[in-house]
Design a protein around this motif. Structure first.
Motif, PDB file in Angstrom:
ATOM      1  N   ALA A 288     106.632-105.216  23.719  1.00 46.25           N
ATOM      2  CA  ALA A 288     106.226-106.336  24.572  1.00 46.25           C
ATOM      3  C   ALA A 288     104.892-106.913  24.118  1.00 46.25           C
ATOM      4  O   ALA A 288     104.097-107.417  24.914  1.00 46.25           O
ATOM      5  N   GLY A 289     104.637-106.814  22.802  1.00 48.69           N
ATOM      6  CA  GLY A 289     103.411-107.364  22.251  1.00 48.69           C
ATOM      7  C   GLY A 289     102.179-106.519  22.473  1.00 48.69           C
ATOM      8  O   GLY A 289     101.053-106.959  22.208  1.00 48.69           O
ATOM      9  N   LYS A 290     102.368-105.290  22.932  1.00 44.58           N
ATOM     10  CA  LYS A 290     101.237-104.401  23.210  1.00 44.58           C
ATOM     11  C   LYS A 290     101.298-103.182  22.292  1.00 44.58           C
ATOM     12  O   LYS A 290     102.219-103.023  21.496  1.00 44.58           O
ATOM     13  N   GLY A 291     100.318-102.301  22.403  1.00 46.53           N
ATOM     14  CA  GLY A 291     100.318-101.062  21.646  1.00 46.53           C
ATOM     15  C   GLY A 291     100.922 -99.927  22.446  1.00 46.53           C
ATOM     16  O   GLY A 291     100.794 -99.880  23.672  1.00 46.53           O
ATOM     17  N   LEU A 292     101.606 -99.013  21.772  1.00 44.57           N
ATOM     18  CA  LEU A 292     102.198 -97.845  22.415  1.00 44.57           C
ATOM     19  C   LEU A 292     101.736 -96.593  21.679  1.00 44.57           C
ATOM     20  O   LEU A 292     101.735 -96.561  20.456  1.00 44.57           O
ATOM     21  N   ARG A 293     101.394 -95.560  22.428  1.00 44.25           N
ATOM     22  CA  ARG A 293     100.956 -94.311  21.816  1.00 44.25           C
ATOM     23  C   ARG A 293     101.692 -93.136  22.455  1.00 44.25           C
ATOM     24  O   ARG A 293     101.797 -93.052  23.682  1.00 44.25           O
ATOM     25  N   THR A 294     102.217 -92.244  21.624  1.00 42.85           N
ATOM     26  CA  THR A 294     102.862 -91.045  22.123  1.00 42.85           C
ATOM     27  C   THR A 294     101.801 -90.020  22.492  1.00 42.85           C
ATOM     28  O   THR A 294     100.930 -89.702  21.686  1.00 42.85           O
ATOM     29  N   GLU A 295     101.867 -89.507  23.723  1.00 47.13           N
ATOM     30  CA  GLU A 295     100.914 -88.509  24.177  1.00 47.13           C
ATOM     31  C   GLU A 295     101.658 -87.357  24.839  1.00 47.13           C
ATOM     32  O   GLU A 295     102.812 -87.497  25.245  1.00 47.13           O
ATOM     33  N   ILE A 296     100.987 -86.222  24.953  1.00 45.93           N
ATOM     34  CA  ILE A 296     101.581 -85.045  25.588  1.00 45.93           C
ATOM     35  C   ILE A 296     100.726 -84.661  26.794  1.00 45.93           C
ATOM     36  O   ILE A 296      99.507 -84.816  26.771  1.00 45.93           O
ATOM     37  N   ARG A 297     101.375 -84.192  27.847  1.00 50.80           N
ATOM     38  CA  ARG A 297     100.625 -83.732  29.008  1.00 50.80           C
ATOM     39  C   ARG A 297     101.287 -82.494  29.585  1.00 50.80           C
ATOM     40  O   ARG A 297     102.500 -82.307  29.489  1.00 50.80           O
ATOM     41  N   GLU A 298     100.491 -81.669  30.180  1.00 52.35           N
ATOM     42  CA  GLU A 298     100.982 -80.429  30.770  1.00 52.35           C
ATOM     43  C   GLU A 298     101.593 -80.716  32.132  1.00 52.35           C
ATOM     44  O   GLU A 298     101.069 -81.508  32.911  1.00 52.35           O
TER      45      GLU A 298
END
Length: 238
Positions: A212-222
């Motif tokens: 959608a024209g934005k940045g995406l980052r894969t993250e991990i959370r507990e």
């Protein structure tokens, strides 16, 4: 020909003769039906969804599941020693439009890659190549990379990353373009002219595609694991 524009030294000893003989034996005995369905080699470029400056040469080895869905193994080069760095799923516009809106940003378009000449089939005559790329031009892809060869990782480290594709002129790093054009003897500019007649998705590029024209980052959370009534539930990973 250099295998990849990304120099990565993988740790480990050279393959021993005994291992090679065993592989030859199992390769003769076993079947590899999913791999045998691979019919196509596409070369293109991906960038990390949170950093367009990090770009990767991506060799797709693809098979059709049906007329609307392809699945591709992605390597960092075309040679026997290339590293498996990711996967891509390619779907028709009709299938893409059925996806939930929350899913659509994870998919990218192929229109510019095709019409811009930067997506090509190494070694395939242009007239044959363009016959299939007319279809690819209208599709959407979802790509995940596991091995960050662009930063020199010797092994697949960290989290899998969502990748995106080029959408306009001026985004591709010139050094990477030069490396691939020289290696395969192709001209992206010339092929752009040859593909000028092609068209993208019938309904236009969906506004939610390409992150959608934005940045995406894969993250991990507990997170907390739901309680279980099975014996030994308290020892989940030990």
């Amino acid at each position: 020909m250099a295998s990849s524009c990304h120099n990565v030294e993988v740790p480990g000893k050279p393959t021993e003769t005994g291992t090679a003989l065993l592989e030859t034996a199992t390769g003769t005995i076993q079947g590899f039906a999913p791999l045998n369905q691979i019919h196509q080699h596409l070369c293109a470029f991906h960038f990390y969804a949170d950093d367009m400056g990090r770009q990767v040469e991506a060799h797709h080895f693809c098979a059709h599941l049906n007329e609307d869905v392809r699945q591709c193994l992605i390597f960092d080069g075309p040679g026997a020693g290339a590293r498996l760095i990711g996967v891509e799923y390619i779907v028709s516009e009709e299938v893409f439009l059925t996806l939930p809106d929350g899913e659509k940003p994870l998919w990218h378009t192929h229109e510019f890659e095709v019409k811009g000449g930067v997506l090509f089939m190494p070694g395939v005559p242009g007239v044959v190549e363009r016959r299939d790329l007319e279809k690819v031009c209208k599709t959407y892809g979802k790509t995940i990379h596991f091995w960050q060869v662009d930063r020199g990782d010797a092994l697949p480290l960290g989290l899998p990353q969502i990748m995106m594709a080029l959408t306009r002129e001026g985004q591709l790093r010139q050094d990477l373009a030069d490396c691939v054009e020289k290696k395969f003897g192709v001209s992206f500019h010339k092929e752009t002219e040859n593909r000028a007649y092609m068209s993208g998705p019938e309904h236009g590029i969906h506004p939610l595609a390409n992150a959608a024209g934005k940045g995406l980052r894969t993250e991990i959370r507990e997170v907390d694991i739901p309680a279980s009534t099975t014996a030994g539930a308290g020892r989940v990973f030990t």
